[in-house]
Enzyme design. Structure first.
Site, PDB file in Angstrom:
ATOM      1  N   TYR A 162      -8.002  -3.857 -33.438  1.00 21.17           N
ATOM      2  CA  TYR A 162      -6.796  -3.925 -32.612  1.00 21.17           C
ATOM      3  C   TYR A 162      -5.758  -4.835 -33.257  1.00 21.17           C
ATOM      4  O   TYR A 162      -4.588  -4.479 -33.400  1.00 21.17           O
ATOM      5  CB  TYR A 162      -7.157  -4.427 -31.215  1.00 21.17           C
ATOM      6  CG  TYR A 162      -5.975  -4.584 -30.291  1.00 21.17           C
ATOM      7  CD1 TYR A 162      -5.476  -3.495 -29.580  1.00 21.17           C
ATOM      8  CD2 TYR A 162      -5.353  -5.818 -30.125  1.00 21.17           C
ATOM      9  CE1 TYR A 162      -4.392  -3.631 -28.735  1.00 21.17           C
ATOM     10  CE2 TYR A 162      -4.264  -5.963 -29.286  1.00 21.17           C
ATOM     11  CZ  TYR A 162      -3.787  -4.875 -28.599  1.00 21.17           C
ATOM     12  OH  TYR A 162      -2.703  -5.004 -27.759  1.00 21.17           O
ATOM     13  N   LYS A 217      -1.976  -3.817 -34.717  1.00 17.58           N
ATOM     14  CA  LYS A 217      -0.748  -4.392 -34.166  1.00 17.58           C
ATOM     15  C   LYS A 217       0.017  -5.216 -35.201  1.00 17.58           C
ATOM     16  O   LYS A 217       1.247  -5.280 -35.161  1.00 17.58           O
ATOM     17  CB  LYS A 217      -1.069  -5.227 -32.923  1.00 17.58           C
ATOM     18  CG  LYS A 217      -1.648  -4.415 -31.768  1.00 17.58           C
ATOM     19  CD  LYS A 217      -0.714  -3.299 -31.321  1.00 17.58           C
ATOM     20  CE  LYS A 217      -1.248  -2.563 -30.093  1.00 17.58           C
ATOM     21  NZ  LYS A 217      -0.340  -1.497 -29.635  1.00 17.58           N
TER      22      LYS A 217
END
Length: 201
Positions: A95, A99
């Protein structure tokens, strides 16, 4: 969002419906990816799936819509990232990586599209009190034999949030509306963090 072909068909349908006009793009789709496993204990497929949703899909959207906005000489693009992409977090490597990549895409797109009057910005929310999170806090309370308020306070302390509370969905919506409205006319390439101060630490 991971199926490039279907996504491109949807974008074509959008442009047909809007007569080729696009004023605002909000890239908000995302996935958390594997939760808790450290690097080396989850699969490459899981990593690829997270990156495909959180980074590749926004790239596909920009590839189709940003040229339209640039040709029109105006537009606002708002990427929804996450504060784990600002500092990293153990157990959230796929994740966080996706990002961080989205931040780079945002900055590059801002530089490319700025001369044509298009702004591109990144919003990085922290924990948000949405139903999924509320259910998790309730489960933690039940497992620990404490009240939901106590479980929430423990979560907030663990996340290091100086303001002492998670965000609400309207906090993120308000920033999106600001960037999409008159107030955002001269803001581009920026990373706006909404996490109660967690990334300050």
């Amino acid at each position: 969002m991971r199926d490039a072909g279907k996504l491109e068909v949807a974008l074509d349908a959008l442009l047909e419906w809007s007569d080729g006009r696009v004023d605002v793009v909000v890239n908000a789709a995302g996935t958390t990816g594997p939760l808790s496993p450290p690097i080396g204990q989850y699969s490459l497929e899981d990593f690829d799936s997270t990156v495909a949703t959180n980074l590749r899909a926004p790239f596909i959207v920009l590839s189709r819509l940003l040229p339209v906005m640039r040709a029109a000489g105006q537009g606002r693009v708002i990427m929804i990232g996450g504060n784990h992409g600002m500092r990293g977090r153990a157990g959230r490597s796929s994740y966080s990586a996706s990002k961080w990549g989205l931040r780079g895409l945002t900055r590059s797109a801002a530089l490319e599209a700025g001369p044509d009057g298009v702004t591109v910005n990144y919003i990085a929310p922290g924990p948000i009190a949405i139903p999924r999170m509320k259910a998790a806090w309730k489960a933690q309370a039940e497992a620990g034999g404490v009240s939901e308020d106590e479980a929430l306070r423990a979560y907030v302390a663990n996340m290091g949030i100086p303001l002492g509370k998670p965000s609400e969905a309207q906090d993120i919506v308000a920033m999106v509306l600001y960037l999409a409205g008159p107030g955002g006319r001269n803001i581009t390439g920026q990373e706006l963090v909404i996490d109660g101060g967690a990334t300050v630490l």
